[in-house]
Design a protein around this motif. Sequence first.
Motif, PDB file in Angstrom:
ATOM      1  N   MET A 105       0.816  -1.209   0.000  1.00  0.00           N
ATOM      2  CA  MET A 105       0.000   0.000   0.000  1.00  0.00           C
ATOM      3  C   MET A 105       0.855   1.267   0.000  1.00  0.00           C
ATOM      4  SD  MET A 105      -3.090  -1.080   2.524  1.00  0.00           S
ATOM      5  CE  MET A 105      -3.673   0.593   2.600  1.00  0.00           C
ATOM      6  N   SER A 106       2.072   1.190   0.500  1.00  0.00           N
ATOM      7  CA  SER A 106       2.948   2.353   0.534  1.00  0.00           C
ATOM      8  C   SER A 106       3.710   2.557  -0.778  1.00  0.00           C
ATOM      9  CB  SER A 106       3.934   2.249   1.701  1.00  0.00           C
ATOM     10  OG  SER A 106       3.240   2.328   2.924  1.00  0.00           O
ATOM     11  N   VAL A 107       3.605   1.587  -1.679  1.00  0.00           N
ATOM     12  CA  VAL A 107       4.203   1.670  -3.015  1.00  0.00           C
ATOM     13  C   VAL A 107       3.115   1.211  -3.991  1.00  0.00           C
ATOM     14  CG1 VAL A 107       6.178   1.015  -4.454  1.00  0.00           C
ATOM     15  CG2 VAL A 107       6.411   1.003  -1.969  1.00  0.00           C
ATOM     16  N   PRO A 108       2.047   2.015  -4.137  1.00  0.00           N
ATOM     17  CA  PRO A 108       0.847   1.542  -4.832  1.00  0.00           C
ATOM     18  C   PRO A 108       0.983   1.304  -6.329  1.00  0.00           C
ATOM     19  CG  PRO A 108       0.637   3.864  -4.298  1.00  0.00           C
ATOM     20  CD  PRO A 108       1.898   3.382  -3.632  1.00  0.00           C
ATOM     21  N   ASP A 109       1.975   1.873  -6.965  1.00  0.00           N
ATOM     22  CA  ASP A 109       2.074   1.768  -8.418  1.00  0.00           C
ATOM     23  C   ASP A 109       3.017   0.670  -8.905  1.00  0.00           C
ATOM     24  OD1 ASP A 109       0.308   3.924  -8.618  1.00  0.00           O
ATOM     25  OD2 ASP A 109       1.953   5.365  -8.469  1.00  0.00           O
ATOM     26  N   LEU A 110       3.671  -0.035  -7.971  1.00  0.00           N
ATOM     27  CA  LEU A 110       4.660  -1.040  -8.358  1.00  0.00           C
ATOM     28  C   LEU A 110       4.437  -2.357  -7.633  1.00  0.00           C
ATOM     29  CD1 LEU A 110       7.859   1.205  -8.116  1.00  0.00           C
ATOM     30  CD2 LEU A 110       6.609   0.587 -10.202  1.00  0.00           C
ATOM     31  N   THR A 111       4.922  -3.440  -8.245  1.00  0.00           N
ATOM     32  CA  THR A 111       5.052  -4.728  -7.580  1.00  0.00           C
ATOM     33  C   THR A 111       6.480  -5.186  -7.816  1.00  0.00           C
ATOM     34  OG1 THR A 111       4.343  -5.988  -9.522  1.00  0.00           O
ATOM     35  CG2 THR A 111       2.613  -5.349  -7.940  1.00  0.00           C
ATOM     36  N   GLY A 112       6.876  -6.219  -7.090  1.00  0.00           N
ATOM     37  CA  GLY A 112       8.240  -6.692  -7.267  1.00  0.00           C
ATOM     38  C   GLY A 112       8.380  -8.163  -6.965  1.00  0.00           C
ATOM     39  N   ASP A 113       9.366  -8.781  -7.603  1.00  0.00           N
ATOM     40  CA  ASP A 113       9.686 -10.184  -7.358  1.00  0.00           C
ATOM     41  C   ASP A 113      10.681 -10.232  -6.207  1.00  0.00           C
ATOM     42  OD1 ASP A 113       8.110 -10.920  -9.561  1.00  0.00           O
ATOM     43  OD2 ASP A 113       9.794 -10.570 -10.917  1.00  0.00           O
ATOM     44  N   VAL A 114      10.265 -10.875  -5.111  1.00  0.00           N
ATOM     45  CA  VAL A 114      11.066 -10.888  -3.887  1.00  0.00           C
ATOM     46  C   VAL A 114      11.252 -12.319  -3.409  1.00  0.00           C
ATOM     47  CG1 VAL A 114      11.178 -10.073  -1.490  1.00  0.00           C
ATOM     48  CG2 VAL A 114      10.135  -8.629  -3.252  1.00  0.00           C
ATOM     49  N   LYS A 115      12.506 -12.662  -3.085  1.00  0.00           N
ATOM     50  CA  LYS A 115      12.802 -13.988  -2.539  1.00  0.00           C
ATOM     51  C   LYS A 115      12.633 -13.938  -1.024  1.00  0.00           C
ATOM     52  CE  LYS A 115      16.052 -16.734  -4.201  1.00  0.00           C
ATOM     53  NZ  LYS A 115      17.380 -17.337  -4.482  1.00  0.00           N
ATOM     54  N   ARG A 116      11.787 -14.833  -0.509  1.00  0.00           N
ATOM     55  CA  ARG A 116      11.545 -14.915   0.941  1.00  0.00           C
ATOM     56  C   ARG A 116      11.407 -16.376   1.339  1.00  0.00           C
ATOM     57  NH1 ARG A 116      10.593  -9.876   3.174  1.00  0.00           N
ATOM     58  NH2 ARG A 116       9.501  -8.365   1.884  1.00  0.00           N
ATOM     59  N   ALA A 117      11.573 -16.614   2.631  1.00  0.00           N
ATOM     60  CA  ALA A 117      11.385 -17.957   3.172  1.00  0.00           C
ATOM     61  C   ALA A 117       9.910 -18.348   3.076  1.00  0.00           C
ATOM     62  CB  ALA A 117      11.842 -18.014   4.625  1.00  0.00           C
ATOM     63  N   THR A 118       9.659 -19.615   2.767  1.00  0.00           N
ATOM     64  CA  THR A 118       8.274 -20.088   2.701  1.00  0.00           C
ATOM     65  C   THR A 118       7.833 -20.760   3.999  1.00  0.00           C
ATOM     66  OG1 THR A 118       8.920 -22.197   1.724  1.00  0.00           O
ATOM     67  CG2 THR A 118       8.355 -20.402   0.204  1.00  0.00           C
ATOM     68  N   ARG A 119       8.760 -20.944   4.919  1.00  0.00           N
ATOM     69  CA  ARG A 119       8.436 -21.461   6.255  1.00  0.00           C
ATOM     70  C   ARG A 119       9.154 -20.579   7.264  1.00  0.00           C
ATOM     71  NH1 ARG A 119       5.740 -25.716   6.640  1.00  0.00           N
ATOM     72  NH2 ARG A 119       6.350 -26.198   8.750  1.00  0.00           N
ATOM     73  N   VAL A 120       8.403 -20.030   8.231  1.00  0.00           N
ATOM     74  CA  VAL A 120       9.013 -19.184   9.252  1.00  0.00           C
ATOM     75  C   VAL A 120       8.431 -19.465  10.625  1.00  0.00           C
ATOM     76  CG1 VAL A 120       9.553 -17.251   7.693  1.00  0.00           C
ATOM     77  CG2 VAL A 120       7.392 -17.254   8.941  1.00  0.00           C
ATOM     78  N   VAL A 121       9.229 -19.155  11.616  1.00  0.00           N
ATOM     79  CA  VAL A 121       8.765 -19.064  12.996  1.00  0.00           C
ATOM     80  C   VAL A 121       9.044 -17.631  13.417  1.00  0.00           C
ATOM     81  CG1 VAL A 121       9.044 -19.875  15.363  1.00  0.00           C
ATOM     82  CG2 VAL A 121       9.272 -21.493  13.462  1.00  0.00           C
ATOM     83  N   VAL A 122       7.998 -16.949  13.875  1.00  0.00           N
ATOM     84  CA  VAL A 122       8.082 -15.553  14.275  1.00  0.00           C
ATOM     85  C   VAL A 122       7.678 -15.445  15.732  1.00  0.00           C
ATOM     86  CG1 VAL A 122       7.053 -13.257  13.930  1.00  0.00           C
ATOM     87  CG2 VAL A 122       7.667 -14.666  11.952  1.00  0.00           C
ATOM     88  N   ARG A 123       8.441 -14.649  16.482  1.00  0.00           N
ATOM     89  CA  ARG A 123       8.129 -14.416  17.885  1.00  0.00           C
ATOM     90  C   ARG A 123       7.879 -12.932  18.087  1.00  0.00           C
ATOM     91  NH1 ARG A 123      12.757 -16.041  20.652  1.00  0.00           N
ATOM     92  NH2 ARG A 123      12.163 -18.149  20.130  1.00  0.00           N
ATOM     93  N   GLY A 124       6.819 -12.618  18.836  1.00  0.00           N
ATOM     94  CA  GLY A 124       6.495 -11.233  19.144  1.00  0.00           C
ATOM     95  C   GLY A 124       5.663 -11.183  20.413  1.00  0.00           C
ATOM     96  N   GLN A 125       5.052 -10.023  20.649  1.00  0.00           N
ATOM     97  CA  GLN A 125       4.224  -9.838  21.837  1.00  0.00           C
ATOM     98  C   GLN A 125       2.843  -9.342  21.448  1.00  0.00           C
ATOM     99  OE1 GLN A 125       7.398  -7.212  23.414  1.00  0.00           O
ATOM    100  NE2 GLN A 125       6.865  -8.140  25.373  1.00  0.00           N
ATOM    101  N   GLU A 126       1.855  -9.766  22.225  1.00  0.00           N
ATOM    102  CA  GLU A 126       0.475  -9.313  22.022  1.00  0.00           C
ATOM    103  C   GLU A 126       0.299  -7.906  22.552  1.00  0.00           C
ATOM    104  OE1 GLU A 126      -2.394 -11.647  24.085  1.00  0.00           O
ATOM    105  OE2 GLU A 126      -2.545 -13.106  22.479  1.00  0.00           O
ATOM    106  N   PRO A 127      -0.409  -7.063  21.798  1.00  0.00           N
ATOM    107  CA  PRO A 127      -0.757  -5.765  22.374  1.00  0.00           C
ATOM    108  C   PRO A 127      -1.761  -5.976  23.505  1.00  0.00           C
ATOM    109  CG  PRO A 127      -1.789  -6.047  20.226  1.00  0.00           C
ATOM    110  CD  PRO A 127      -0.905  -7.234  20.452  1.00  0.00           C
TER     111      PRO A 127
END
Length: 174
Positions: A105-127
């Motif tokens: 949404m912050s770059v509305p006029d473009l898309t891009g091909d991006v390499k990313r992991a297809t399996r992740v473990v993410v740790r964070g905190q609940e608001p």
Amino acid sequence: MSRPDVEGRVLEVVRAPAAVLARPGERVDPTSPEVVQLAADLVATMRVSPGCVGLAAPQVGVGVKVFCVDVSGHPKARTQHGTFVLCNAEVVSASRNEKAREGCMSVPDLTGDVKRATRVVVRGQEPGTGAEVTIETDAFEARALQHEIDHCDGLLFLDRAAGAHAIHPRKTYL
């Protein structure tokens, strides 16, 4: 994951090259009333934005590490954890890289091909509670999480694209 009963406001989404999008966000106290309100605002803004599956605080002009994700019902999603907000999140493990098209949404006029992991473990905190949350996911939800964590670290998908040849004008449908 708990969701405090706070009414979310729809906020304006900032666009590149806004400086807040290029700076790493600050860590937050997830129990502070301001962070709880921001979490509700992010979800409200995401919900009124067609096609949006995630939104980070820097995208609404707030330089902190808070984001929401909801890939429910998206055709590319396999694993789905519904709507959630994470504070101070980080990827703790990642595997199986794959290149795919991303938009923002912050770059509305473009898309891009991006390499990313297809399996992740993410740790964070609940608001609200500050409880530690660990999310293990794959496919499209994994990509969305990495995209939003990047926003919190001052990176856009454009920074991850393999070069100018991997950036494309967004198709518009009349």
